[in-house]
Design a protein around this motif. Structure first.
Motif, PDB file in Angstrom:
ATOM      1  N   ASP A  10      19.430 -13.788 -17.940  1.00  0.00           N
ATOM      2  CA  ASP A  10      19.445 -12.772 -17.236  1.00  0.00           C
ATOM      3  C   ASP A  10      20.664 -12.253 -16.802  1.00  0.00           C
ATOM      4  OD1 ASP A  10      19.581 -14.903 -15.624  1.00  0.00           O
ATOM      5  OD2 ASP A  10      18.520 -14.013 -13.818  1.00  0.00           O
ATOM      6  N   GLN A  11      21.327 -11.643 -17.877  1.00  0.00           N
ATOM      7  CA  GLN A  11      23.119 -11.289 -17.540  1.00  0.00           C
ATOM      8  C   GLN A  11      23.057 -10.083 -16.515  1.00  0.00           C
ATOM      9  OE1 GLN A  11      25.476 -12.597 -18.780  1.00  0.00           O
ATOM     10  NE2 GLN A  11      24.665 -14.307 -19.824  1.00  0.00           N
ATOM     11  N   VAL A  12      24.067  -9.756 -15.884  1.00  0.00           N
ATOM     12  CA  VAL A  12      24.339  -8.681 -15.235  1.00  0.00           C
ATOM     13  C   VAL A  12      25.558  -7.889 -15.506  1.00  0.00           C
ATOM     14  CG1 VAL A  12      23.040  -9.603 -13.214  1.00  0.00           C
ATOM     15  CG2 VAL A  12      25.397 -10.353 -13.432  1.00  0.00           C
ATOM     16  N   SER A  13      25.991  -7.972 -16.748  1.00  0.00           N
ATOM     17  CA  SER A  13      27.330  -7.405 -17.135  1.00  0.00           C
ATOM     18  C   SER A  13      27.083  -6.021 -17.764  1.00  0.00           C
ATOM     19  CB  SER A  13      27.877  -8.313 -18.444  1.00  0.00           C
ATOM     20  OG  SER A  13      26.895  -8.665 -19.278  1.00  0.00           O
ATOM     21  N   THR A  14      25.867  -5.296 -17.869  1.00  0.00           N
ATOM     22  CA  THR A  14      25.870  -4.169 -18.521  1.00  0.00           C
ATOM     23  C   THR A  14      26.473  -2.942 -17.309  1.00  0.00           C
ATOM     24  OG1 THR A  14      23.951  -3.793 -17.489  1.00  0.00           O
ATOM     25  CG2 THR A  14      23.891  -4.569 -19.801  1.00  0.00           C
ATOM     26  N   ALA A  15      27.135  -1.961 -18.110  1.00  0.00           N
ATOM     27  CA  ALA A  15      28.060  -1.184 -17.393  1.00  0.00           C
ATOM     28  C   ALA A  15      27.007  -0.372 -16.353  1.00  0.00           C
ATOM     29  CB  ALA A  15      28.626  -0.103 -18.182  1.00  0.00           C
ATOM     30  N   THR A  16      25.706  -0.095 -16.744  1.00  0.00           N
ATOM     31  CA  THR A  16      24.913   0.701 -15.851  1.00  0.00           C
ATOM     32  C   THR A  16      24.580  -0.204 -14.707  1.00  0.00           C
ATOM     33  OG1 THR A  16      22.871  -0.524 -16.938  1.00  0.00           O
ATOM     34  CG2 THR A  16      23.779   1.812 -17.905  1.00  0.00           C
ATOM     35  N   VAL A  17      24.651  -1.259 -14.542  1.00  0.00           N
ATOM     36  CA  VAL A  17      24.462  -1.917 -13.372  1.00  0.00           C
ATOM     37  C   VAL A  17      25.411  -1.555 -12.243  1.00  0.00           C
ATOM     38  CG1 VAL A  17      24.588  -4.198 -12.246  1.00  0.00           C
ATOM     39  CG2 VAL A  17      23.361  -3.965 -14.520  1.00  0.00           C
ATOM     40  N   ALA A  53      26.921   1.346 -12.073  1.00  0.00           N
ATOM     41  CA  ALA A  53      27.017   2.885 -12.430  1.00  0.00           C
ATOM     42  C   ALA A  53      26.933   3.562 -10.915  1.00  0.00           C
ATOM     43  CB  ALA A  53      26.046   3.543 -13.193  1.00  0.00           C
ATOM     44  N   SER A  54      26.261   2.830  -9.922  1.00  0.00           N
ATOM     45  CA  SER A  54      25.822   3.446  -8.736  1.00  0.00           C
ATOM     46  C   SER A  54      25.977   2.357  -7.744  1.00  0.00           C
ATOM     47  CB  SER A  54      24.507   4.366  -8.433  1.00  0.00           C
ATOM     48  OG  SER A  54      23.588   3.331  -8.649  1.00  0.00           O
ATOM     49  N   ASP A  55      26.071   2.738  -6.244  1.00  0.00           N
ATOM     50  CA  ASP A  55      26.039   1.753  -5.087  1.00  0.00           C
ATOM     51  C   ASP A  55      24.492   1.066  -5.244  1.00  0.00           C
ATOM     52  OD1 ASP A  55      28.532   2.710  -4.539  1.00  0.00           O
ATOM     53  OD2 ASP A  55      28.039   3.417  -2.578  1.00  0.00           O
ATOM     54  N   SER A  56      23.553   1.905  -5.277  1.00  0.00           N
ATOM     55  CA  SER A  56      22.091   1.444  -5.303  1.00  0.00           C
ATOM     56  C   SER A  56      22.095   0.362  -6.282  1.00  0.00           C
ATOM     57  CB  SER A  56      21.166   2.384  -5.153  1.00  0.00           C
ATOM     58  OG  SER A  56      21.339   2.995  -6.527  1.00  0.00           O
ATOM     59  N   ASN A  57      22.409   0.804  -7.416  1.00  0.00           N
ATOM     60  CA  ASN A  57      22.155  -0.488  -8.859  1.00  0.00           C
ATOM     61  C   ASN A  57      22.775  -1.544  -8.595  1.00  0.00           C
ATOM     62  OD1 ASN A  57      20.654   1.560  -9.871  1.00  0.00           O
ATOM     63  ND2 ASN A  57      22.078   1.996 -11.703  1.00  0.00           N
ATOM     64  N   ALA A  58      24.172  -1.293  -8.048  1.00  0.00           N
ATOM     65  CA  ALA A  58      25.118  -2.570  -7.894  1.00  0.00           C
ATOM     66  C   ALA A  58      24.280  -3.534  -6.591  1.00  0.00           C
ATOM     67  CB  ALA A  58      26.350  -2.234  -7.523  1.00  0.00           C
ATOM     68  N   LEU A  59      24.050  -2.994  -5.622  1.00  0.00           N
ATOM     69  CA  LEU A  59      23.515  -3.522  -4.586  1.00  0.00           C
ATOM     70  C   LEU A  59      22.113  -4.459  -4.900  1.00  0.00           C
ATOM     71  CD1 LEU A  59      24.299  -1.515  -1.498  1.00  0.00           C
ATOM     72  CD2 LEU A  59      25.122  -3.532  -2.137  1.00  0.00           C
ATOM     73  N   SER A  60      21.343  -3.740  -5.914  1.00  0.00           N
ATOM     74  CA  SER A  60      19.979  -4.363  -6.330  1.00  0.00           C
ATOM     75  C   SER A  60      20.587  -5.856  -7.370  1.00  0.00           C
ATOM     76  CB  SER A  60      19.511  -3.282  -7.136  1.00  0.00           C
ATOM     77  OG  SER A  60      18.905  -2.261  -6.407  1.00  0.00           O
ATOM     78  N   THR A  61      21.541  -5.778  -7.847  1.00  0.00           N
ATOM     79  CA  THR A  61      22.105  -6.773  -8.415  1.00  0.00           C
ATOM     80  C   THR A  61      22.147  -8.229  -7.658  1.00  0.00           C
ATOM     81  OG1 THR A  61      23.608  -5.597 -10.061  1.00  0.00           O
ATOM     82  CG2 THR A  61      23.877  -7.821  -9.863  1.00  0.00           C
ATOM     83  N   LEU A  62      22.639  -7.923  -6.608  1.00  0.00           N
ATOM     84  CA  LEU A  62      22.983  -9.095  -5.747  1.00  0.00           C
ATOM     85  C   LEU A  62      21.341  -9.295  -5.010  1.00  0.00           C
ATOM     86  CD1 LEU A  62      25.995  -8.578  -3.684  1.00  0.00           C
ATOM     87  CD2 LEU A  62      25.528 -10.551  -4.989  1.00  0.00           C
ATOM     88  N   SER A  63      20.566  -8.562  -4.783  1.00  0.00           N
ATOM     89  CA  SER A  63      19.171  -8.594  -4.229  1.00  0.00           C
ATOM     90  C   SER A  63      18.503  -9.506  -5.340  1.00  0.00           C
ATOM     91  CB  SER A  63      18.326  -7.457  -4.155  1.00  0.00           C
ATOM     92  OG  SER A  63      19.147  -6.659  -3.151  1.00  0.00           O
ATOM     93  N   GLY A  64      18.585  -9.042  -6.716  1.00  0.00           N
ATOM     94  CA  GLY A  64      17.966  -9.846  -7.563  1.00  0.00           C
ATOM     95  C   GLY A  64      18.463 -11.474  -7.878  1.00  0.00           C
ATOM     96  N   MET A  65      19.697 -11.650  -7.355  1.00  0.00           N
ATOM     97  CA  MET A  65      20.175 -12.895  -7.476  1.00  0.00           C
ATOM     98  C   MET A  65      19.596 -13.821  -6.226  1.00  0.00           C
ATOM     99  SD  MET A  65      24.277 -14.575  -7.182  1.00  0.00           S
ATOM    100  CE  MET A  65      24.586 -13.506  -5.928  1.00  0.00           C
ATOM    101  N   TYR A  66      19.292 -13.213  -5.212  1.00  0.00           N
ATOM    102  CA  TYR A  66      18.745 -13.891  -3.951  1.00  0.00           C
ATOM    103  C   TYR A  66      17.341 -14.081  -4.182  1.00  0.00           C
ATOM    104  CZ  TYR A  66      23.187 -12.372  -1.584  1.00  0.00           C
ATOM    105  OH  TYR A  66      24.477 -12.367  -1.256  1.00  0.00           O
TER     106      TYR A  66
END
Length: 346
Positions: A6-13, A15-28
């Motif tokens: 489950d990589q998180v390295s794509t540029a779209t992740v 692309a916005s504040d909400s997308n980036a914050l969702s990445t950390l939520s997914g890790m938790y």
């Protein structure tokens, strides 16, 4: 080891504040989507078995070695703890590496993401170095340079942990990131979480004065108070909570509730407390009265978490850092400091 799927390295992740914050939520969420994981039940069980504080009621070829001190490197549960730590480290490293090119993020989001990623990496390495000693120190997401890394001396790993936490203290704020539905949650690490973990790290390093100072900073923060009722300590919104993780599994509450509370009134507990541990409680100790319970078979089990199965209200959260521990860190540091006041080099 290969990078997680489950990589998180794509540029779209990013692309916005909400997308980036969702990445950390997914890790938790990933931290909590298990019942024996590094951050959700595993450390309590396997360290408890190894420390002669717990006994598993049912023989298990993967759990028995923890209790009998016959653990081998190929033990499945041992592998789970080790691999999960590096999975979260890889996610943190990927986030950190991606921030440099994430030009669409606000400066506030960028700082928060970096601080949280460094905090998570520090916590994972704290567990690794205390469980395994010398471990590979991975600070990049480039698999080609990390696949064959040699183990690093624990002192070097601790130096990275302290560096990450010092940076996280600077980058994170005193406030918690919340949503309207969970306005009182403390499920995203903040500055106090980084400071509390740093106090623990200093204590383990024998840096008594620094441990005292870091712990005192958290204790002096009016945002945190000891709960007068022990039954309230592990609830969501607990005033004692510094950092919690919200249960996410569809069939259970916290992993500790599921693992310790018997499945029925007549069933034995899956794990019970040893006499060695029970005899350490003084008469009238409220922790034994409120945080343990006796099963019909006469065995005493942990009852800090009082719900095992799914509860839509999600009123109990998994506690990672709490004020009670910080008080103990400061007390232990002051005792050591009084005995051996010579500063410890770190």
């Amino acid at each position: 080891m290969p990078p997680p799927q489950d990589q998180v390295s794509t540029a779209t992740v990013f692309a916005s504040d909400s997308n980036a914050l969702s990445t950390l939520s997914g890790m938790y969420i990933q931290m909590m989507d298990n019942t024996r994981g590094l951050f959700n039940g595993g450390l309590t069980i396997y360290c408890g078995l190894s420390a002669d504080e717990l006994v598993n009621s049912f023989p298990n070829i993967f759990e028995d070695p923890f209790r009998t001190n016959s653990l081998t490197a190929d033990n499945l549960q041992n592998t789970v703890l080790y691999t999960q730590a590096y999975t979260f480290i890889h996610t943190a490293n990927t986030i950190l590496a991606s921030l440099d090119g994430a030009t669409h993020l606000s400066s506030t989001t960028r700082a928060g993401l970096k601080g949280e990623a460094e905090f998570v990496r520090a916590l994972a390495y704290f567990y690794l170095v205390n469980l395994y000693g010398a471990v590979p120190l991975v600070t990049t997401s480039d698999y080609s340079t990390t696949a064959l890394l040699a183990r690093s001396d624990p002192a070097i790993v601790y130096a990275q942990i302290m560096s990450d936490l010092a940076d996280a203290q600077h980058l994170l704020t005193d406030s918690y990131i919340t949503t309207a539905a969970y306005a009182h949650d403390r499920t995203r690490p903040n500055r106090a979480a980084a400071t509390a973990l740093l106090a623990r790290v200093y204590l383990y390093q024998g840096a008594w004065s620094q441990a005292d100072s870091a712990a005192s900073a958290v204790i002096g923060n009016p945002q945190y108070l000891l709960e007068p009722s022990l039954d309230s300590v592990f609830l969501s919104g607990s005033r004692e909570a510094i950092w919690q993780l919200q249960p996410v599994h569809e069939t259970m509450a916290t992993a500790e509730g599921l693992n310790f509370i018997p499945s029925s009134v007549y069933a034995p507990p899956f794990y019970y407390l040893t006499d060695f541990l029970l005899n350490t409680y003084e008469s009238g100790d409220q922790r034994r009265l409120r945080w343990t319970r006796r099963a019909l078979n006469g065995k005493t089990y942990s009852y800090k978490y009082k719900r095992a199965l799914f509860d839509s209200a999600r009123i109990e959260y998994n506690m990672v850092l709490r004020l009670g521990e910080v008080y103990l860190i400061r007390a232990e540091a002051r005792v050591h400091w009084a005995i051996t006041p010579t500063p410890h080099p770190i």
